[in-house]
Enzyme design. Structure first.
Site, short mmCIF file in Angstrom:
data_model
loop_
_atom_site.label_atom_id
_atom_site.label_comp_id
_atom_site.label_asym_id
_atom_site.label_seq_id
_atom_site.Cartn_x
_atom_site.Cartn_y
_atom_site.Cartn_z
N HIS A 112 4.17 5.99 -11.50
CA HIS A 112 2.65 5.56 -11.73
C HIS A 112 2.50 6.07 -13.39
O HIS A 112 2.79 7.03 -13.70
CB HIS A 112 1.86 6.33 -11.06
CG HIS A 112 1.93 5.76 -9.53
ND1 HIS A 112 1.81 4.36 -9.17
CD2 HIS A 112 1.84 6.40 -8.47
CE1 HIS A 112 1.90 4.49 -7.93
NE2 HIS A 112 1.94 5.61 -7.57
N CYS A 148 11.59 3.05 -5.26
CA CYS A 148 11.59 2.73 -3.69
C CYS A 148 13.02 2.45 -3.11
O CYS A 148 13.27 1.82 -2.39
CB CYS A 148 10.86 1.23 -3.54
SG CYS A 148 9.29 0.87 -4.24
#
Length: 196
Positions: free
Chosen positions: A57, A156
């Site tokens: 992020h 991920c």
């Protein structure tokens, strides 16, 4: 977020969606592994408690924390994740970008034939948690983040070279954060019906 989720659960607060940007950091979901952290020390790693693995992020990425009461919305977590994907897909469509779901990969993907015949890039990630029917954490949409920051992790947990990461600006669309927010807000109402 934890306090607001508790207040929703107690009936003392309305459902909410927070739109924000984080400083550069990696977040580790409950399935994160140390092997997927390729550059320890590059950015802080925050153990978030959400589902999923490692993600990045940072500035230029719109994060949406979605706090909804699923007991008022069918209590189906899979349907909720599909609705989040649908929200992102409808948002991207406003910029003439075709976002797609993948059965074997969470998030929203765009085909990149310019990078190879089977190449796809992730443009949005999803990581949620549900506690006693109230959702929290949510999605991240890459508007214009520094994509090189994703190189410090296997985003991920994905290591297949056919799958990368992209953003609206990387796709050649000079979208501002304000424009992305307007699209997210409009698309949200098409996917999630309001509740009193």
């Amino acid at each position: 977020m934890e306090a607001h989720v508790a207040a929703i659960r107690a009936g003392d607060a309305p459902e909410l969606v927070w739109l924000l940007e984080h400083p550069p950091l990696y977040t580790a979901g409950t399935s994160a592994t140390e092997a997927d952290l390729l550059a320890p020390g590059r950015f802080p790693v925050f153990r978030s408690g959400r589902g999923g693995q490692l993600t990045y992020h940072g500035p230029g990425q719109r994060v949406a924390y979605v706090m909804l009461d699923l007991s008022q919305r069918g209590a189906d977590v899979r349907r909720f994740v599909a609705a989040l994907e649908g929200w992102i897909i409808k948002t991207l469509a406003r910029f003439n970008v075709r976002g797609e779901r993948r059965e074997d990969r969470v998030g929203v993907w765009v085909r990149r034939p310019d990078k190879g015949p089977a190449h796809e890039d992730k443009i949005a990630a999803i990581g949620i948690r549900v506690r006693r029917s109230v959702t929290f954490h949510g999605i991240s949409l890459n508007v214009e983040p520094d994509l090189s920051h994703f190189a410090g992790i296997n985003p991920c947990g994905i290591t297949d070279a056919r799958y990368g990461v992209t953003s609206l600006v990387d796709l050649g669309l000079p979208v501002t954060m304000a424009e992305a927010d307007m699209a997210l807000k409009a698309a949200f109402g098409e996917v999630f019906e309001p509740r009193d």
